[in-house]
Design a protein around this motif. Structure first.
Motif, PDB file in Angstrom:
ATOM      1  N   PHE A  96       5.282 -67.011  -7.508  1.00  0.00           N
ATOM      2  CA  PHE A  96       5.816 -68.447  -6.824  1.00  0.00           C
ATOM      3  C   PHE A  96       6.266 -69.114  -8.202  1.00  0.00           C
ATOM      4  N   LEU A  97       5.855 -69.056  -9.268  1.00  0.00           N
ATOM      5  CA  LEU A  97       6.569 -69.410 -10.760  1.00  0.00           C
ATOM      6  C   LEU A  97       7.744 -68.954 -10.909  1.00  0.00           C
ATOM      7  N   GLU A  98       7.942 -67.625 -10.724  1.00  0.00           N
ATOM      8  CA  GLU A  98       9.319 -66.969 -10.944  1.00  0.00           C
ATOM      9  C   GLU A  98      10.195 -67.400  -9.947  1.00  0.00           C
ATOM     10  N   TRP A  99       9.783 -67.565  -8.797  1.00  0.00           N
ATOM     11  CA  TRP A  99      10.678 -67.875  -7.425  1.00  0.00           C
ATOM     12  C   TRP A  99      10.945 -69.412  -7.847  1.00  0.00           C
ATOM     13  N   GLU A 100       9.947 -70.077  -8.101  1.00  0.00           N
ATOM     14  CA  GLU A 100      10.434 -71.678  -8.514  1.00  0.00           C
ATOM     15  C   GLU A 100      11.269 -71.865  -9.572  1.00  0.00           C
ATOM     16  N   ARG A 101      11.242 -71.008 -10.652  1.00  0.00           N
ATOM     17  CA  ARG A 101      12.187 -71.228 -11.848  1.00  0.00           C
ATOM     18  C   ARG A 101      13.648 -70.462 -11.405  1.00  0.00           C
ATOM     19  N   ARG A 102      13.614 -69.674 -10.533  1.00  0.00           N
ATOM     20  CA  ARG A 102      15.043 -69.037 -10.249  1.00  0.00           C
ATOM     21  C   ARG A 102      15.472 -69.974  -9.080  1.00  0.00           C
ATOM     22  N   ASN A 103      14.794 -70.907  -8.186  1.00  0.00           N
ATOM     23  CA  ASN A 103      15.387 -71.869  -7.601  1.00  0.00           C
ATOM     24  C   ASN A 103      15.964 -73.024  -8.268  1.00  0.00           C
ATOM     25  N   ALA A 113      20.488 -76.274 -10.415  1.00  0.00           N
ATOM     26  CA  ALA A 113      20.913 -76.811 -11.691  1.00  0.00           C
ATOM     27  C   ALA A 113      22.479 -76.230 -11.843  1.00  0.00           C
ATOM     28  N   PHE A 114      22.590 -74.825 -11.475  1.00  0.00           N
ATOM     29  CA  PHE A 114      24.015 -74.183 -11.615  1.00  0.00           C
ATOM     30  C   PHE A 114      24.726 -74.923 -10.490  1.00  0.00           C
ATOM     31  N   GLN A 115      24.392 -75.169  -9.324  1.00  0.00           N
ATOM     32  CA  GLN A 115      25.180 -75.809  -8.145  1.00  0.00           C
ATOM     33  C   GLN A 115      25.603 -77.062  -8.711  1.00  0.00           C
TER      34      GLN A 115
END
Length: 124
Positions: free
Chosen positions: A101-108, A113-115
Motif C-alpha cells: 500500500f505504501l509503495e502504491w501510495e507513493r506512486r500515486n 505531482a507530475f500531472q
C-alpha cells in the motif's frame, strides 16, 4: 484472548515482521494500516480486495473473541497455538499488504505531482 496468549502471539508476530528485507520500517507499515483499510473500504486501493479485507476482519474478530475452535481450558498447548497462528498470519498479512500500500501510495503521489507540474495543454 488471555494475557499469556496475547504476549506469545505478539512475540511470534514480531519475529516474523523483523525477518523482512524491506526498506520501509515496521512503524511506517503499522501507521499505514488504518489508511490502507480505509482506502480499501472506499475502493481507492484496488489491490486490497473484498475477500482479503473480510479475511483480515474475521481473523481480528477471532483473536479478540472469547470463543475458540480449540479451547485452552481443555487442550492448553493446542489452544494457544491456534490463537498464535491466527495472530501471526494476520500480522504478516496486514504488514505485508501495508508495505505494498505504501509503495502504491507513493506512486500515486508522484503521478499526481507530475500531472500538476505538467498540465495537459489539451485540457484547457
Amino acid at each position: 484472548m488471555r494475557k499469556e496468549n496475547r504476549a506469545a502471539a505478539g512475540a511470534a508476530a514480531w519475529q516474523v515482521i523483523q525477518n523482512t528485507d524491506s526498506r520501509i520500517s515496521v512503524w511506517q507499515r503499522l501507521a499505514a494500516v488504518p489508511r490502507m483499510l480505509w482506502s480499501g473500504l472506499r475502493g481507492r486501493y484496488p489491490e486490497l480486495g473484498r475477500s482479503k479485507l473480510i479475511g483480515m476482519l474475521l481473523m481480528a474478530a477471532y483473536i479478540v473473541s472469547p470463543i475458540d475452535f480449540v479451547p485452552e481450558l481443555f487442550i492448553p498447548l493446542l489452544g494457544l497455538a491456534d490463537d498464535v497462528g491466527i495472530a501471526v498470519w494476520l500480522a504478516t498479512m496486514a504488514l505485508g499488504e501495508s508495505e505494498r500500500f505504501l509503495e502504491w501510495e507513493r506512486r500515486n503521489q508522484a503521478q499526481q505531482a507530475f500531472q500538476q507540474a505538467n498540465p495537459d495543454p489539451r485540457a484547457g
